[in-house]
Design an enzyme around this catalytic site. Structure first.
Site, PDB file in Angstrom:
ATOM      1  CB  SER A  72      -0.933   0.002   1.207  1.00 50.75           C
ATOM      2  OG  SER A  72      -0.202  -0.199   2.395  1.00 50.75           O
ATOM      3  CG  ASP A 131       7.199  -3.516  -2.788  1.00 51.95           C
ATOM      4  OD1 ASP A 131       7.362  -4.623  -3.318  1.00 51.95           O
ATOM      5  OD2 ASP A 131       7.305  -3.314  -1.569  1.00 51.95           O
ATOM      6  CD  GLU A 148       8.542   2.640   1.635  1.00 48.08           C
ATOM      7  OE1 GLU A 148       8.747   2.422   2.841  1.00 48.08           O
ATOM      8  OE2 GLU A 148       7.406   2.610   1.134  1.00 48.08           O
TER       9      GLU A 148
HETATM   10  C1  GLA Z   1       9.095  -5.584   0.590  1.00 49.79           C
HETATM   11  C2  GLA Z   1      10.057  -4.583  -0.032  1.00 49.79           C
HETATM   12  C3  GLA Z   1      10.513  -5.045  -1.409  1.00 49.79           C
HETATM   13  C4  GLA Z   1      11.013  -6.470  -1.385  1.00 49.79           C
HETATM   14  C5  GLA Z   1      10.034  -7.377  -0.661  1.00 49.79           C
HETATM   15  C6  GLA Z   1      10.568  -8.778  -0.471  1.00 49.79           C
HETATM   16  O1  GLA Z   1       7.895  -5.634  -0.126  1.00 49.79           O
HETATM   17  O2  GLA Z   1       9.458  -3.320  -0.142  1.00 49.79           O
HETATM   18  O3  GLA Z   1      11.494  -4.167  -1.908  1.00 49.79           O
HETATM   19  O4  GLA Z   1      12.296  -6.545  -0.832  1.00 49.79           O
HETATM   20  O5  GLA Z   1       9.687  -6.872   0.612  1.00 49.79           O
HETATM   21  O6  GLA Z   1      10.752  -9.392  -1.693  1.00 49.79           O
END
Ligand code: GLA
Length: 381
Positions: A123, A169, A157
């Protein structure tokens, strides 16, 4: 959602805004490989964030989060990080665009979303991508390329939210395309769309609805383990930039030089990078049995070697095996959230019913089931 957002925008700011949206994501395989320069295989989903937005001719960013009924504002010139959690994401995106020499002026926005929080469906990436995409369109004539927008979300982030995440993501949220998964090489940025219409199968997400404390710091620790292992291997093999460049044999060479814990983390990552490639090959042959088997192997690795699973997720994974589900594993960062399951159509109802019943009996609350559709990522509406 659209109407509600526009109504609120009008009541707060006296006109309608321009609409933008972006999506959460699933990941078929390739977990914790992104920050190791490996492959991931995500897709955007039919759960996302939508915002109405309009420049306001000032230096102020005025935000209304419709789902929480909360208003926040900040001055673009200020370095003061907002106190509340959610405005940090928008603040970070603005700052990261400005840092890169891009333009951001004051704006008003009302946003809402339906990506469940803490479920491992990204999200926060959806929120970052929505604003990165919108601000690029509104103030920069789309001069910032989409991969850079993903990096803007990722840096948000890192620098404002304390999570040293990879690029997966934000990438999925921005590049998602209806009906396709995307294999991304996180080292080179090369990517390829794979149409994903598994005939006779469904993707089912089961959300444990637990999010374990300290998940963010545990995530960052995993990353540090991988970096230590890569550094040890690099001493013998200078070509190793990321852990994903290492051969399994090279890891064995440094077994005595790194902790047992770092060794296990690295063992998982090296195996996982290969599994993504194996899954892509299998998909080209419509061989879903192999895809599913790889998913179970990933779960085993995430649970026993990488140690980012939990009791609830392991329970669902075991249950999937018992119900003859083709593939099942914890999805995303871990420590709670969802399992992703590749299930034959005819087994679906039985599996879901069994999972809900047995999980509720064991843990005292029902899991949530999401029927996901692979959908488009960031866009202007
Ligand atoms: C989270 C992080 C991603 C990735 C996943 C695990 O979603 O934001 O960058 O590392 O964990 O695959």
């Amino acid at each position: 959602m659209k109407t509600k957002i526009q109504e609120k925008f009008k009541s707060l700011f006296g006109e309608e805004g321009i609409l933008y949206a972006s999506a959460g994501r699933v990941n078929l395989i390739g977990e914790h490989t992104d920050y190791n320069g490996g492959y991931v295989f995500p897709g955007a989903i039919n759960f996302g964030i939508m915002t109405a937005i309009k420049p306001n001719g000032t230096d102020m960013v005025k935000l209304f989060a419709l789902d929480m009924e909360e208003y926040e504002e900040f001055d673009l010139a200020s370095e003061q990080l907002p106190k509340a959690h959610w405005p940090k994401y928008v603040f970070g995106v603005c700052k990261e665009i400005l840092k890169r020499g891009g333009k951001v002026e004051g704006f008003n926005a009302v946003f809402a979303g339906d990506v469940p929080h803490g479920a491992g469906l990204s999200s926060s990436a959806a929120l970052e991508s929505t604003f990165a995409y919108a601000l690029n369109d509104l103030f920069n004539d789309n001069a910032i390329d989409k991969y850079e927008l993903a990096k803007i979300g990722q840096s948000t982030e890192h620098n404002y939210c304390g999570v040293k995440c990879g690029i997966m993501d934000q990438f999925a949220s921005l590049f998602g395309k209806e009906g396709s998964l995307i294999r991304l090489n996180c080292k080179t940025g090369e990517y390829k769309y794979f149409p994903f219409h598994p005939k006779g199968y469904k993707l089912v997400l089961i959300d444990t609805r637990v999010k374990h404390r300290l998940a963010d710091s545990a995530y960052n620790k995993r990353r540090e383990s991988c970096e230590r292992a890569a550094a040890a291997i690099r001493r013998n093999h200078p070509e190793v930039e990321f852990l994903s460049d290492a051969k399994r044999l090279w890891l064995d060479e440094v077994r005595g030089e790194i902790s047992q814990e770092d060794f296990l983390r690295a063992e998982y990552v090296i195996g996982e990078v290969q599994r993504v490639l194996d899954v892509c090959d299998a998909l080209e042959r419509d061989d879903y049995e192999t895809v599913g088997e790889m998913m179970y192997q990933t779960h085993f690795g995430l649970s026993r070697l990488y140690e980012v699973s939990c009791e609830e997720l392991d329970f669902l994974n075991k249950l999937a095996r018992k119900c003859e589900v083709t593939g099942s594993r914890v999805m995303g960062g871990g420590f709670g959230g969802c399992t992703i399951n590749l299930v034959k159509d005819e087994l679906c109802d039985h599996f879901i019913r069994t999972a809900v019943d047995e999980f509720s009996r064991q843990f005292g609350h029902e899991p949530k089931i999401y029927d996901v559709v692979i959908s488009d990522g960031a866009r202007k509406l």
